[in-house]
Design an enzyme around this catalytic site. Sequence first.
Site, PDB file in Angstrom:
ATOM      1  N   TYR A 144       0.863  -1.191   0.000  1.00 37.02           N
ATOM      2  CA  TYR A 144       0.000   0.000   0.000  1.00 37.02           C
ATOM      3  C   TYR A 144       0.888   1.227   0.000  1.00 37.02           C
ATOM      4  O   TYR A 144       1.871   1.291   0.738  1.00 37.02           O
ATOM      5  CB  TYR A 144      -0.899  -0.003   1.249  1.00 37.02           C
ATOM      6  CG  TYR A 144      -1.786   1.232   1.364  1.00 37.02           C
ATOM      7  CD1 TYR A 144      -2.857   1.420   0.505  1.00 37.02           C
ATOM      8  CD2 TYR A 144      -1.546   2.201   2.346  1.00 37.02           C
ATOM      9  CE1 TYR A 144      -3.677   2.549   0.606  1.00 37.02           C
ATOM     10  CE2 TYR A 144      -2.369   3.320   2.464  1.00 37.02           C
ATOM     11  CZ  TYR A 144      -3.427   3.490   1.590  1.00 37.02           C
ATOM     12  OH  TYR A 144      -4.233   4.601   1.706  1.00 37.02           O
ATOM     13  N   ASP A 239       9.281   2.582  -0.266  1.00 35.96           N
ATOM     14  CA  ASP A 239       8.278   3.226   0.564  1.00 35.96           C
ATOM     15  C   ASP A 239       8.547   2.782   2.000  1.00 35.96           C
ATOM     16  O   ASP A 239       8.164   1.692   2.417  1.00 35.96           O
ATOM     17  CB  ASP A 239       6.874   2.815   0.098  1.00 35.96           C
ATOM     18  CG  ASP A 239       5.790   3.457   0.945  1.00 35.96           C
ATOM     19  OD1 ASP A 239       6.108   3.988   2.031  1.00 35.96           O
ATOM     20  OD2 ASP A 239       4.617   3.409   0.527  1.00 35.96           O
ATOM     21  N   LYS A 267       4.714   8.869   9.093  1.00 39.62           N
ATOM     22  CA  LYS A 267       4.482   8.301  10.427  1.00 39.62           C
ATOM     23  C   LYS A 267       5.502   8.775  11.472  1.00 39.62           C
ATOM     24  O   LYS A 267       5.360   9.842  12.028  1.00 39.62           O
ATOM     25  CB  LYS A 267       4.437   6.780  10.337  1.00 39.62           C
ATOM     26  CG  LYS A 267       3.298   6.325   9.393  1.00 39.62           C
ATOM     27  CD  LYS A 267       2.932   4.881   9.540  1.00 39.62           C
ATOM     28  CE  LYS A 267       2.038   4.395   8.420  1.00 39.62           C
ATOM     29  NZ  LYS A 267       0.643   4.246   8.720  1.00 39.62           N
TER      30      LYS A 267
HETATM   31  N1  PMP Z   1       2.923   3.930   2.456  1.00 41.45           N
HETATM   32  C1  PMP Z   1       2.830   2.985   3.393  1.00 41.45           C
HETATM   33  C2  PMP Z   1       3.814   1.855   3.392  1.00 41.45           C
HETATM   34  C3  PMP Z   1       1.837   3.059   4.366  1.00 41.45           C
HETATM   35  O1  PMP Z   1       1.743   2.090   5.293  1.00 41.45           O
HETATM   36  C4  PMP Z   1       0.941   4.143   4.353  1.00 41.45           C
HETATM   37  C5  PMP Z   1      -0.165   4.299   5.383  1.00 41.45           C
HETATM   38  N2  PMP Z   1      -0.381   3.286   6.237  1.00 41.45           N
HETATM   39  C6  PMP Z   1       1.073   5.111   3.345  1.00 41.45           C
HETATM   40  C7  PMP Z   1       2.083   4.980   2.428  1.00 41.45           C
HETATM   41  C8  PMP Z   1       0.155   6.291   3.293  1.00 41.45           C
HETATM   42  O2  PMP Z   1       0.414   7.150   4.339  1.00 41.45           O
HETATM   43  P1  PMP Z   1      -0.708   8.162   4.873  1.00 41.45           P
HETATM   44  O3  PMP Z   1      -1.786   7.341   5.483  1.00 41.45           O
HETATM   45  O4  PMP Z   1       0.040   9.029   5.844  1.00 41.45           O
HETATM   46  O5  PMP Z   1      -1.171   8.947   3.686  1.00 41.45           O
END
Ligand code: PMP
Length: 426
Positions: A144, A239, A267
Site C-alpha cells: 500500500y 516506501d 508516520k
Molecule cells: N505507504 C505505506 C507503506 C503506508 O503504510 C501508508 C499508510 N499506512 C502510506 C504509504 C500512506 O500514508 P498516509 O496514510 O500518511 O497517507
Amino acid sequence: MNQQLNREMFERAKRSIPGGVNSPVRSFARVGGDPVFVGRADGPFIYDVSENRYVDYVMSWGVHILGHCHPRIVEAIRHAAARGTSFGMCTQAEIELAELIKQAFPSVELVRLVNSGTEAVMSAVRLARGFTGRAKVIAFEGCYHGHSDGLLVKAGSGLATLGIPASAGVPQSIVGETLLAHYNDLASVEALVAAFPDDVACILVEPVAGNMGVVPPHDGFLEGVRTIADRIGALLIFDEVITGFRLSFGGAQQRYGVKPDMTCLGKIIGGGLPIGAFGGPRSVMERLAPLGDVYQAGTLSGNPIAVAAGIAALKTLHDDPPYELLEKRGAYLEQALANAAGIPIQISRVGSMFSVFFTGELVTDYASASATDGTTYARWFRELLDSGVLIPPSPLESCFVSTAHDDSVLEETAQAFAMAFASLAS
Ligand code: PMP
C-alpha cells in the site's frame, strides 16, 4: 467493559461522518463490532471514551515507536505551538529535520517535506516520471502506498500484469500506467520489464511489506529489484513510511543493506503529527520546482509543530537507539504467540512489526496472505479486545511494539494471547 458511551458515539458519528470514521481502516467492518472511540492515550495504553484501557498494538498504525505522549515530544509540541502554528514560510527547524533524515538515510541527499505518506509517494512517483521521461510504475500486489489515483490498483484477472482500479472513481487510463508484480517474485518483475522494456519510470516497493500483514522480503528480493532497476534505467523507490526509523534508525535499507534511489517516509518522522517526506540523490531531487520542472507544493508542508514533534522523536531515537530493545520485545511476543497458539498460525515478524496469520501455510505474498483465515482472526481480535488488548481490526495489517511496552505490559499481553487462543479452542 462498558461500551454504552462508545456505542452512542458511533451512532452520532455516523450521522455526520461517512461510516462514522475518517479513515476506513478504523472501521471494525472486518472483525465485527463498533470502532473504538478514543478518549486519550498514554505510553502503551489507549483509553476509550469510557476509560476502558487497552494495551495498544496499533500505535496509530506505526507512528508511536516511543509510545503515546512521549514527554520530549509533548514538550516540543507545546513549545512550538506557542511560537506560531503555521507560517507558510521557511524555518530553521525544517533544516534540522532534513539533516536528521539525511544522517539516517545516506541514500538521501535532498529531502522534501509533505503532509502525509500518500503525498510522499505520489510526489516521488511524479518525480521519477519527470526524471526518466517514462510513464509506467511497477508496484507489488498487496503493498500500500496511500490513496493517490495511480496507486489504488489491484491485480487484474485477465492479463495478470495490467492493474485494474481498486476503487471506484479511479480511471482505468490512470492505473493502466501501474503494473503489478508479485512480492518476493523477481520473475514477475522480469515479465513486466520484458513486456514494457523502455517504459518503466520506477519500481516502487515496501522493503518489508506491512500492508498485507507483515511479509518480509526473501533473501535476494530487494537486491534483485535493485539490479533490475539499474539494468533498465528505472528508479528504485522504497516506501519506508512504516519501516523508516522503525526497523533501524536508517530503516529497512540499513537493515537489509540495499540502497534505493528514492525513499518515502511518514508516520514516525512527525512524532504523531501529520507529515511525510521523500528524498533521494541531488540529481533527481533538483528536478523539483523551484529548481526544476516537476511541480510539487504544500501550504502546510514543513508545518512547525509537526516538524518540532518529528525532530524530538528522531533525536530521541538517535540519542538512545531502542532497536535492540524493540527486537527483544518483538521476540518475546513472537514466542508468547508460538507457545499459546495450539492451532496452526504463521507469526510474521521483523523487529517491532509483527502479524499473526491463521494458516498452516507459509505467507510470502498477497495471494498467500489474503488466503488466510480472516474469520478466526476476527474472533481472536474480539477476544483480545475483551481482555484489553487492541490489535489492528484486520488480518492484513501490522501490529507495532513501542519502547513503552515494558515487561509488565508484555506479560499482560502474553496472558491475553493465551486466553484468546484458549477460547478459540473452546
Ligand atoms: N505507504 C505505506 C507503506 C503506508 O503504510 C501508508 C499508510 N499506512 C502510506 C504509504 C500512506 O500514508 P498516509 O496514510 O500518511 O497517507
